[in-house]
Design a protein around this motif. Structure first.
Motif, PDB file in Angstrom:
ATOM      1  N   ALA A   1     -55.658  -8.839  57.936  1.00 25.50           N
ATOM      2  CA  ALA A   1     -54.890  -9.201  56.744  1.00 25.50           C
ATOM      3  C   ALA A   1     -55.806  -9.706  55.635  1.00 25.50           C
ATOM      4  CB  ALA A   1     -53.846 -10.264  57.094  1.00 25.50           C
ATOM      5  N   VAL A   2     -56.758 -10.577  55.993  1.00 22.46           N
ATOM      6  CA  VAL A   2     -57.677 -11.125  54.994  1.00 22.46           C
ATOM      7  C   VAL A   2     -58.614 -10.038  54.463  1.00 22.46           C
ATOM      8  CG1 VAL A   2     -59.584 -12.728  54.626  1.00 22.46           C
ATOM      9  CG2 VAL A   2     -57.578 -13.463  55.917  1.00 22.46           C
ATOM     10  N   GLY A   3     -59.187  -9.241  55.374  1.00 24.71           N
ATOM     11  CA  GLY A   3     -60.156  -8.229  54.974  1.00 24.71           C
ATOM     12  C   GLY A   3     -59.549  -7.105  54.153  1.00 24.71           C
ATOM     13  N   ILE A   4     -58.490  -6.486  54.689  1.00 22.81           N
ATOM     14  CA  ILE A   4     -57.858  -5.365  53.987  1.00 22.81           C
ATOM     15  C   ILE A   4     -57.144  -5.847  52.731  1.00 22.81           C
ATOM     16  CG2 ILE A   4     -56.030  -3.640  54.146  1.00 22.81           C
ATOM     17  CD1 ILE A   4     -58.470  -2.742  55.543  1.00 22.81           C
ATOM     18  N   GLY A   5     -56.497  -7.015  52.817  1.00 17.32           N
ATOM     19  CA  GLY A   5     -55.823  -7.574  51.653  1.00 17.32           C
ATOM     20  C   GLY A   5     -56.795  -7.851  50.519  1.00 17.32           C
ATOM     21  N   SER A   6     -57.958  -8.424  50.857  1.00 15.10           N
ATOM     22  CA  SER A   6     -58.976  -8.710  49.835  1.00 15.10           C
ATOM     23  C   SER A   6     -59.538  -7.420  49.252  1.00 15.10           C
ATOM     24  CB  SER A   6     -60.114  -9.540  50.441  1.00 15.10           C
ATOM     25  OG  SER A   6     -59.643 -10.789  50.899  1.00 15.10           O
ATOM     26  N   LEU A   7     -59.782  -6.430  50.110  1.00 22.49           N
ATOM     27  CA  LEU A   7     -60.314  -5.154  49.636  1.00 22.49           C
ATOM     28  C   LEU A   7     -59.330  -4.478  48.684  1.00 22.49           C
ATOM     29  CD1 LEU A   7     -62.407  -2.881  49.711  1.00 22.49           C
ATOM     30  CD2 LEU A   7     -61.279  -2.005  51.772  1.00 22.49           C
ATOM     31  N   GLN A   8     -58.061  -4.461  49.064  1.00 24.46           N
ATOM     32  CA  GLN A   8     -57.057  -3.839  48.205  1.00 24.46           C
ATOM     33  C   GLN A   8     -56.945  -4.587  46.873  1.00 24.46           C
ATOM     34  OE1 GLN A   8     -55.471  -1.045  49.057  1.00 24.46           O
ATOM     35  NE2 GLN A   8     -54.278  -0.898  47.189  1.00 24.46           N
ATOM     36  N   PHE A   9     -57.035  -5.908  46.920  1.00 24.50           N
ATOM     37  CA  PHE A   9     -56.997  -6.722  45.698  1.00 24.50           C
ATOM     38  C   PHE A   9     -58.157  -6.359  44.769  1.00 24.50           C
ATOM     39  CE2 PHE A   9     -58.696 -10.488  43.513  1.00 24.50           C
ATOM     40  CZ  PHE A   9     -57.624 -10.790  42.686  1.00 24.50           C
TER      41      PHE A   9
ATOM     42  N   LEU B   1     -59.827  -3.525  44.657  1.00 23.43           N
ATOM     43  CA  LEU B   1     -59.644  -2.182  44.127  1.00 23.43           C
ATOM     44  C   LEU B   1     -58.576  -2.139  43.040  1.00 23.43           C
ATOM     45  CD1 LEU B   1     -59.816  -0.165  47.472  1.00 23.43           C
ATOM     46  CD2 LEU B   1     -61.567  -0.276  45.695  1.00 23.43           C
ATOM     47  N   GLU B   2     -57.537  -2.954  43.199  1.00 22.32           N
ATOM     48  CA  GLU B   2     -56.447  -2.957  42.226  1.00 22.32           C
ATOM     49  C   GLU B   2     -56.831  -3.682  40.936  1.00 22.32           C
ATOM     50  OE1 GLU B   2     -53.313  -1.700  42.347  1.00 22.32           O
ATOM     51  OE2 GLU B   2     -53.398  -0.842  44.358  1.00 22.32           O
ATOM     52  N   ARG B   3     -57.642  -4.744  41.052  1.00 27.97           N
ATOM     53  CA  ARG B   3     -57.896  -5.602  39.902  1.00 27.97           C
ATOM     54  C   ARG B   3     -59.309  -5.512  39.343  1.00 27.97           C
ATOM     55  NH1 ARG B   3     -53.347  -7.093  37.885  1.00 27.97           N
ATOM     56  NH2 ARG B   3     -54.245  -9.008  37.057  1.00 27.97           N
ATOM     57  N   GLY B   4     -60.208  -4.873  40.080  1.00 32.65           N
ATOM     58  CA  GLY B   4     -61.615  -4.873  39.690  1.00 32.65           C
ATOM     59  C   GLY B   4     -61.884  -4.310  38.314  1.00 32.65           C
ATOM     60  N   GLN B   5     -61.306  -3.149  38.006  1.00 31.57           N
ATOM     61  CA  GLN B   5     -61.583  -2.500  36.731  1.00 31.57           C
ATOM     62  C   GLN B   5     -61.138  -3.359  35.547  1.00 31.57           C
ATOM     63  OE1 GLN B   5     -63.236   0.020  35.591  1.00 31.57           O
ATOM     64  NE2 GLN B   5     -62.494  -0.289  33.502  1.00 31.57           N
ATOM     65  N   SER B   6     -59.945  -3.932  35.648  1.00 28.36           N
ATOM     66  CA  SER B   6     -59.426  -4.725  34.522  1.00 28.36           C
ATOM     67  C   SER B   6     -60.188  -6.033  34.351  1.00 28.36           C
ATOM     68  CB  SER B   6     -57.932  -5.018  34.721  1.00 28.36           C
ATOM     69  OG  SER B   6     -57.719  -5.812  35.874  1.00 28.36           O
ATOM     70  N   LYS B   7     -60.938  -6.444  35.377  1.00 31.18           N
ATOM     71  CA  LYS B   7     -61.690  -7.706  35.319  1.00 31.18           C
ATOM     72  C   LYS B   7     -63.204  -7.482  35.260  1.00 31.18           C
ATOM     73  CE  LYS B   7     -58.010 -10.216  35.490  1.00 31.18           C
ATOM     74  NZ  LYS B   7     -57.593 -10.947  34.279  1.00 31.18           N
ATOM     75  N   ASP B   8     -63.623  -6.257  34.891  1.00 32.43           N
ATOM     76  CA  ASP B   8     -65.058  -5.938  34.767  1.00 32.43           C
ATOM     77  C   ASP B   8     -65.819  -6.143  36.067  1.00 32.43           C
ATOM     78  OD1 ASP B   8     -64.860  -5.229  32.059  1.00 32.43           O
ATOM     79  OD2 ASP B   8     -64.979  -7.344  31.461  1.00 32.43           O
ATOM     80  N   TRP B   9     -65.156  -5.886  37.162  1.00 32.08           N
ATOM     81  CA  TRP B   9     -65.757  -5.929  38.491  1.00 32.08           C
ATOM     82  C   TRP B   9     -66.543  -7.219  38.723  1.00 32.08           C
ATOM     83  CZ3 TRP B   9     -63.780  -2.787  41.932  1.00 32.08           C
ATOM     84  CH2 TRP B   9     -63.190  -1.601  41.501  1.00 32.08           C
TER      85      TRP B   9
ATOM     86  N   ILE C   1     -63.837 -11.886  41.656  1.00 32.48           N
ATOM     87  CA  ILE C   1     -63.946 -10.545  42.240  1.00 32.48           C
ATOM     88  C   ILE C   1     -65.128 -10.507  43.205  1.00 32.48           C
ATOM     89  CG2 ILE C   1     -64.441  -8.113  41.760  1.00 32.48           C
ATOM     90  CD1 ILE C   1     -61.624  -8.863  41.023  1.00 32.48           C
ATOM     91  N   THR C   2     -66.220 -11.134  42.822  1.00 32.03           N
ATOM     92  CA  THR C   2     -67.389 -11.229  43.697  1.00 32.03           C
ATOM     93  C   THR C   2     -67.061 -11.993  44.970  1.00 32.03           C
ATOM     94  OG1 THR C   2     -68.849 -11.212  41.753  1.00 32.03           O
ATOM     95  CG2 THR C   2     -69.801 -11.975  43.837  1.00 32.03           C
ATOM     96  N   ILE C   3     -66.326 -13.100  44.819  1.00 32.57           N
ATOM     97  CA  ILE C   3     -65.949 -13.912  45.989  1.00 32.57           C
ATOM     98  C   ILE C   3     -65.071 -13.112  46.938  1.00 32.57           C
ATOM     99  CG2 ILE C   3     -64.613 -15.928  46.713  1.00 32.57           C
ATOM    100  CD1 ILE C   3     -65.532 -17.289  44.088  1.00 32.57           C
ATOM    101  N   PHE C   4     -64.076 -12.408  46.396  1.00 34.71           N
ATOM    102  CA  PHE C   4     -63.182 -11.622  47.245  1.00 34.71           C
ATOM    103  C   PHE C   4     -63.918 -10.447  47.898  1.00 34.71           C
ATOM    104  CE2 PHE C   4     -59.604 -13.832  45.266  1.00 34.71           C
ATOM    105  CZ  PHE C   4     -58.726 -13.930  46.345  1.00 34.71           C
ATOM    106  N   THR C   5     -64.953  -9.932  47.224  1.00 34.70           N
ATOM    107  CA  THR C   5     -65.759  -8.871  47.839  1.00 34.70           C
ATOM    108  C   THR C   5     -66.491  -9.394  49.062  1.00 34.70           C
ATOM    109  OG1 THR C   5     -66.070  -7.802  45.687  1.00 34.70           O
ATOM    110  CG2 THR C   5     -67.618  -7.216  47.445  1.00 34.70           C
ATOM    111  N   PHE C   6     -67.079 -10.577  48.926  1.00 34.93           N
ATOM    112  CA  PHE C   6     -67.759 -11.197  50.065  1.00 34.93           C
ATOM    113  C   PHE C   6     -66.776 -11.460  51.204  1.00 34.93           C
ATOM    114  CE2 PHE C   6     -68.910 -15.092  52.361  1.00 34.93           C
ATOM    115  CZ  PHE C   6     -70.147 -14.723  52.870  1.00 34.93           C
ATOM    116  N   ILE C   7     -65.597 -11.974  50.869  1.00 33.28           N
ATOM    117  CA  ILE C   7     -64.578 -12.252  51.892  1.00 33.28           C
ATOM    118  C   ILE C   7     -64.163 -10.960  52.594  1.00 33.28           C
ATOM    119  CG2 ILE C   7     -62.186 -13.005  52.252  1.00 33.28           C
ATOM    120  CD1 ILE C   7     -62.614 -15.023  49.970  1.00 33.28           C
TER     121      ILE C   7
END
Length: 539
Positions: free
Chosen positions: A227-235, A237-245, A251-257
């Motif tokens: 749940a944490v891994g896939i949920g963070s990954l999906q988050f 992918l959904e929000r990265g572009q609008s937040k300049d990755w 976004i960096t923190i959620f990538t590490f998580i």
């Protein structure tokens, strides 16, 4: 032995020594088939139906477009978490109970989504709707495989594939009609009668499969890490572009998580006795591993192209959302029409590798042709190109879906369908996110290239500006300075449109390139003919 109530209207086929599997026939078989297809399509339609209602939801609930985008994001996150757990939860709760409960949860959440008067209440109920809907796709597929005899699996796959392609394509068309003629709430209310009918039909006609694998312990650690891994990954992918990755800290923190949780999840599931998601099935089936890669690319291509095409025709060619849906619909219908004959062809021994090679080549051709379109293209220009897309998806989806479960037995089939559907969902998420980023980068590159030709010393550019100034002076009666300002703004608009046009064309070529690179994977597929398959424990 079959229970007394199972003997009427069913036939028995030997599956394993000393065991018997009951198969439904006649009207019951037809009703079950229709039920699982409708349930799967409910889930898939809701992945795209809300997209055309974003503006209306924003205005009605007084929320920003960024906040409303969470209505889409929350559903996708819930989906991708639940899909791989469907086999485990079916074993834990009983497949029939889990399936009916998921339909009812999806339907109830749809009601509350339509009644929501606050954006965050809508986001919450949309997440709950995703938890219910996530189970419908893999469980529907497993039920369908169990309903049909092993030698009819090609037919079952063909039938199921209709829903896989029709759902995402029907979503924008149906959403456009509902928003234009009713209101955005009906994008959710429309699920209620269909969901209740599907739940009643499942309650009346579905049976709990024999030989269900009893779950003695619940893998809470695996579920949590997933749940944490896939949920963070999906988050991301959904929000990265609008937040300049990675320019945005969270976004960096959620990538590490995501990376840490998914690595821990894989390690844990490979070493625990009762895993929530049995990843060892990938080692037991090389075909499933190949199918997972191909399914990821197919998901990337399907959702990536379905993302680029509407944006291209609406932003640059002036198509309405409704017209866009109408242009895409014949393509989906072609896929639906050819799905059953293709499934029967596979059933009769046609090589799945041959069908996939034809399908992937056709999809490459489709993307290449789209990359050649101009700013003057109209709806008639896309008709035959999109029909090629419909044919291509039919030739790809059915063989790759069968490939994922070929050679597997019992509960491994439930695990395979869950994993394969999760990979397709993730492929779609990567497709949308990376394609969006690619378009943004290519647009900036093309803009710089085009600007290099717009010099006051360039005769063509000077003539263009002069013509625009004259038009502004004659039509608007503006002063020379005002006419020059209008001319420069018009030139800026043309420059932006041309830059985006070239970027969209590049995106289609990128998808074509990815499919081309994956074609050699077909050589690694090994199909054993007439292989007996045990579906008695599929969930």
């Amino acid at each position: 032995m079959a229970r007394p109530e199972q003997q009427k209207g069913t036939s028995v086929a030997a599956m394993l020594p000393n065991t018997a599997q009951t198969y439904d026939t006649g009207l019951r078989k037809i009703i079950i088939t229709l039920t699982v297809i409708v349930s799967a399509m409910l889930e898939l339609i809701d992945t795209t139906i809300v997209n055309v209602a974003i503006t209306q939801i924003s205005g009605n609930l007084g929320a920003s477009i960024e906040d409303v985008s969470w209505v889409v994001t929350s559903y996708a996150i819930a989906n991708v978490i639940v899909i791989p757990l469907s086999g485990f939860l079916g074993n834990l709760l009983g497949r029939r109970n889990y399936y009916i409960g998921s339909i009812l949860l999806f339907t109830l959440a749809s009601l509350f989504c339509g009644l929501a008067t606050d954006i965050w209440a809508l986001v919450f109920f949309r997440f709950i709707q995703g938890l219910g809907g996530g189970a419908l796709l893999p469980t529907s597929q497993a039920i369908l495989y169990e309903t049909y005899r092993p030698e009819e699996r090609g037919k079952a796959t063909g039938i199921f594939s209709m829903g896989l392609v029709l759902g995402p394509t029907i979503g924008p068309l149906l959403g456009g009609y509902l928003v234009d003629y009713l209101s955005w709430e009906w994008c959710f209310f429309v699920n209620i009668p269909v969901g209740l009918l599907a739940a009643w039909s499942s309650f009346t006609y579905l049976r709990e499969p024999k030989g269900r694998h009893a779950v003695t312990t619940i893998d809470w650690t695996g579920i949590g890490l997933l749940a944490v891994g896939i949920g963070s990954l999906q988050f991301i992918l959904e929000r990265g572009q609008s937040k300049d990755w990675f320019d945005t800290p969270y976004i960096t923190i959620f990538t590490f998580i995501a990376v840490a949780a998914l690595l821990a999840f894989v390690f844990w599931e490979l070493h625990t006795k009762e895993p929530a998601v049995d990843l060892r099935v990938l080692a037991r089936s090389k075909n499933l591993a190949i199918a997972a890669v191909l399914t990821f690319i197919v998901g990337y291509g399907l959702y990536g192209s379905l993302f680029v095409f509407p944006v291209f025709v609406q932003r640059l060619l002036g198509f309405t959302a409704l017209l866009t849906g109408e242009v895409l619909f014949p393509s989906a219908m072609v896929t639906g029409i050819i799905s059953l004959p293709l499934g029967i062809a596979l059933q009769r021994g046609v090589s799945p590798k041959l069908l996939m090679a034809v399908g992937m080549s056709a999809f490459i051709f489709f993307c290449f042709e789209l990359s050649q379109q101009t700013m003057q293209s109209g709806s008639s220009n896309f008709f035959w190109i999109l029909l090629v897309r419909g044919v291509a998806l039919g030739f790809i989806f059915i063989p790759v879906t069968m490939l994922a479960v070929s050679g597997l037995h019992g509960k491994d089939i439930g695990q395979a369908t869950g994993l394969n559907n999760m990979v397709r969902q993730l492929g779609g998420s990567f497709g949308i996110a990376l394609t969006n980023t690619y378009i943004t980068n290519r647009m900036a590159t093309h803009r710089v290239e085009l600007l290099s030709h717009l010099s006051p010393y360039d005769p063509a550019a000077a003539e263009r500006i002069n013509l625009l100034q004259q038009a502004a002076t004659i039509r608007g009666g503006l002063s020379p300075a005002g006419a020059e300002t209008v001319a420069l703004k018009a030139l800026e608009g043309t420059l932006t449109a041309q830059s985006y046009h070239l970027a969209y064309m590049d995106a289609f070529m990128l998808i074509a390139f990815l499919f081309t690179v994956c074609l050699p994977l077909l050589l690694l597929i090994r199909i054993q003919k007439k292989e007996p398959v045990d579906l008695s424990s599929a969930h």
